[in-house]
Every structure is written in C-alpha cells, then in structure tokens.
Design a protein around this motif. Structure first.
Motif, short mmCIF file in Angstrom:
data_model
loop_
_atom_site.label_atom_id
_atom_site.label_comp_id
_atom_site.label_asym_id
_atom_site.label_seq_id
_atom_site.Cartn_x
_atom_site.Cartn_y
_atom_site.Cartn_z
N GLY A 119 30.46 37.87 32.70
CA GLY A 119 29.50 37.52 31.66
C GLY A 119 28.08 37.79 32.13
N ALA A 120 27.15 37.86 31.19
CA ALA A 120 25.76 38.25 31.47
C ALA A 120 25.07 37.38 32.51
N SER A 121 25.38 36.10 32.53
CA SER A 121 24.67 35.20 33.44
C SER A 121 25.44 34.94 34.73
N GLU A 122 26.54 35.65 34.92
CA GLU A 122 27.41 35.37 36.06
C GLU A 122 27.01 36.15 37.32
N SER A 123 27.04 35.46 38.43
CA SER A 123 26.72 36.06 39.73
C SER A 123 27.95 35.96 40.64
N PHE A 124 28.40 37.10 41.12
CA PHE A 124 29.60 37.15 41.96
C PHE A 124 29.22 37.87 43.25
N THR A 125 28.74 37.12 44.23
CA THR A 125 28.16 37.75 45.42
C THR A 125 28.80 37.32 46.73
N THR A 126 29.61 36.26 46.70
CA THR A 126 30.18 35.74 47.95
C THR A 126 31.64 35.35 47.77
N LEU A 127 32.44 35.66 48.78
CA LEU A 127 33.84 35.23 48.84
C LEU A 127 34.12 34.71 50.24
N THR A 128 34.97 33.71 50.34
CA THR A 128 35.46 33.33 51.66
C THR A 128 36.57 34.31 52.04
N ALA A 129 36.84 34.41 53.31
CA ALA A 129 37.91 35.30 53.76
C ALA A 129 39.25 34.90 53.15
N GLY A 130 39.45 33.61 52.95
CA GLY A 130 40.70 33.14 52.35
C GLY A 130 40.88 33.59 50.91
N ASP A 131 39.79 33.77 50.19
CA ASP A 131 39.85 34.21 48.79
C ASP A 131 39.80 35.73 48.66
N TYR A 132 39.40 36.40 49.72
CA TYR A 132 39.22 37.85 49.65
C TYR A 132 40.55 38.58 49.44
N ASP A 133 40.56 39.53 48.52
CA ASP A 133 41.70 40.40 48.27
C ASP A 133 41.13 41.70 47.72
N ALA A 134 41.32 42.79 48.44
CA ALA A 134 40.70 44.07 48.07
C ALA A 134 41.15 44.57 46.71
N THR A 135 42.43 44.41 46.40
CA THR A 135 42.96 44.89 45.12
C THR A 135 42.35 44.13 43.95
N LYS A 136 42.28 42.82 44.09
CA LYS A 136 41.67 42.00 43.04
C LYS A 136 40.18 42.31 42.91
N LEU A 137 39.49 42.39 44.04
CA LEU A 137 38.05 42.62 44.04
C LEU A 137 37.70 43.93 43.35
N ALA A 138 38.53 44.93 43.53
CA ALA A 138 38.28 46.26 42.94
C ALA A 138 38.31 46.24 41.42
N LYS A 139 38.93 45.23 40.83
CA LYS A 139 39.00 45.13 39.37
C LYS A 139 37.74 44.53 38.76
N ILE A 140 36.93 43.85 39.57
CA ILE A 140 35.82 43.05 39.05
C ILE A 140 34.53 43.87 39.00
N ARG A 141 33.90 43.81 37.81
CA ARG A 141 32.65 44.52 37.59
C ARG A 141 31.61 43.54 37.06
N ASN A 142 30.34 43.83 37.35
CA ASN A 142 29.29 42.93 36.88
C ASN A 142 29.05 43.12 35.38
N SER A 143 28.09 42.39 34.83
CA SER A 143 27.87 42.45 33.39
C SER A 143 27.36 43.81 32.92
N ALA A 144 26.83 44.61 33.86
CA ALA A 144 26.39 45.97 33.53
C ALA A 144 27.52 46.98 33.71
N ASN A 145 28.72 46.45 34.01
CA ASN A 145 29.94 47.26 34.18
C ASN A 145 29.90 48.16 35.42
N SER A 146 29.21 47.67 36.45
CA SER A 146 29.21 48.34 37.76
C SER A 146 30.03 47.52 38.74
#
Length: 205
Positions: free
Chosen positions: A131-158
């Motif tokens: 969403g437009a106001s969402e900030s996704f800048t930090t993950l703990t190592a326990g939450d990190y997953d490259a496959t999942k992370l690759a699906k996520i794009r910011n509100s500008a679709n980058s």
C-alpha cells in the motif's frame, strides 16, 4: 410452504431453488452437482440443494469476479473457485479465498508490510504490491526468505530493498547475494574465509 422436492436433476436444481416455497431439494441418485458459474451462483439457492444421500452439496464456482471472491469463498458449500481476474486488493484476497482459489499467478495490491511475507507464502500469489503508506525495509534473519521477498514490490511497483538483521554467519553469503537485500547485520563477529564473501563485505553493517 416448506416443501421438500426429491429426485431432482442437477440441471433443474438451481431453478427449482428459486421457488421460495421450496426449502429443500434432494438430487436424484445418478445426479452430480459439482460446478456452477459465477453467474449462476446464489448462496441462498445453493443452501437448499442436497445430494442423493441428503448431504449438503459441495461445488466449485468458476469465473468469480474479484469483488465477489470473499463472499463466494466464505460459503461452506463452495469447495473451490476460479477467479475472473488475476489482480486483487488485499481486502479481496481473504484467507478463505486463499484456501479455495485454484487460479494461479495472482497479484495482490494494497498489502500491509506486516502481512506481506505471510501472503508471499501462498504459491498462487506471484506478486505483492504494498500500500501507498507502507514501508518494508527490515527483516529479521528468522523471517527472511528469498523466494517470498522476491514477490514483494513497493507501492511504486519496484522491488523492495531490505536490511536483514541477526544473520547467522553460515547464511551470510546466501543472504548477501540476494539483490533485494541492501544490507545485513551478523549474529557473530567471527567468520571463516569462505563465509566472508565480497557481497558480505559490502553489505555487512
């Protein structure tokens, strides 16, 4: 009122269910009622229909509009559904839709940062836009997953770019090699030569 009609054909069941005086419809012994188009779907009518063993029917609904997906998926008599479009908002893609949807390569927009990684676990979702106001800048190592992370794009679709914290030295090279990881912090300060790659050196903070 309150009529029960037995021995009904699958082809006639929904039309008969439109009669408000009929409260229960039992299909004939050889009748199979397993699929409805979204245009024919009606929860009230469907609830009246029972199979030849007098149990609730369970149907797949096809070509469901994304605006109706949550409502259709919430129906206990619907076992699965296919969607008419492949882009939904976060509000339209509920847990029930996720569990019953059989349409792949979905994009979900307007997602909160808090829900992004969990949504990314759904293999039918291939792209997640925050969403437009969402900030996704930090993950703990326990939450990190490259496959999942690759699906996520910011509100500008980058692609998002995140910092991963508390990375085990054994995982450092793998995490650092991810183009969506901008930096990392290590859980320990001693590494072997193999663990300390150029990427680790440049991204370690």
């Amino acid at each position: 009122g309150s009529l029960t009609v037995t021995g009904v054909t699958a082809a006639n069941a929904m039309a008969l269910a439109a009669d408000t005086r009929v409260t229960s419809i039992q299909l004939g012994a050889s009748e199979s009622f397993t699929t409805l188009t979204a245009g024919d779907y009606d929860a009230t009518k469907l609830a009246k229909i029972r199979n030849s063993a007098n149990s609730n029917v369970s149907v797949s609904v096809t070509n469901v509009a994304v605006a109706s997906a949550a409502t259709v998926a919430a129906d206990a008599n619907v076992s699965s559904l296919t969607l008419a479009a492949t882009t939904l908002t976060a509000e339209q893609y509920t847990t029930a839709v996720a569990s019953k949807n059989t349409t792949g390569s979905l994009t979900v927009t307007g997602v909160t940062a808090a829900n992004a990684m969990a949504l990314a676990a759904d293999t039918r979702v291939t792209s997640i836009q925050l969403g437009a106001s969402e900030s996704f800048t930090t993950l703990t190592a326990g939450d990190y997953d490259a496959t999942k992370l690759a699906k996520i794009r910011n509100s500008a679709n980058s692609n998002v770019s995140v910092s991963v914290t508390n990375v085990a030295v054994a995982s450092a090279a793998t995490v650092a090699a991810d183009a969506n990881v901008s930096s990392l912090t290590l859980a320990a300060t001693t590494l072997t030569a193999e663990q300390y790659t150029t990427a680790v050196a440049s991204k370690n903070t």
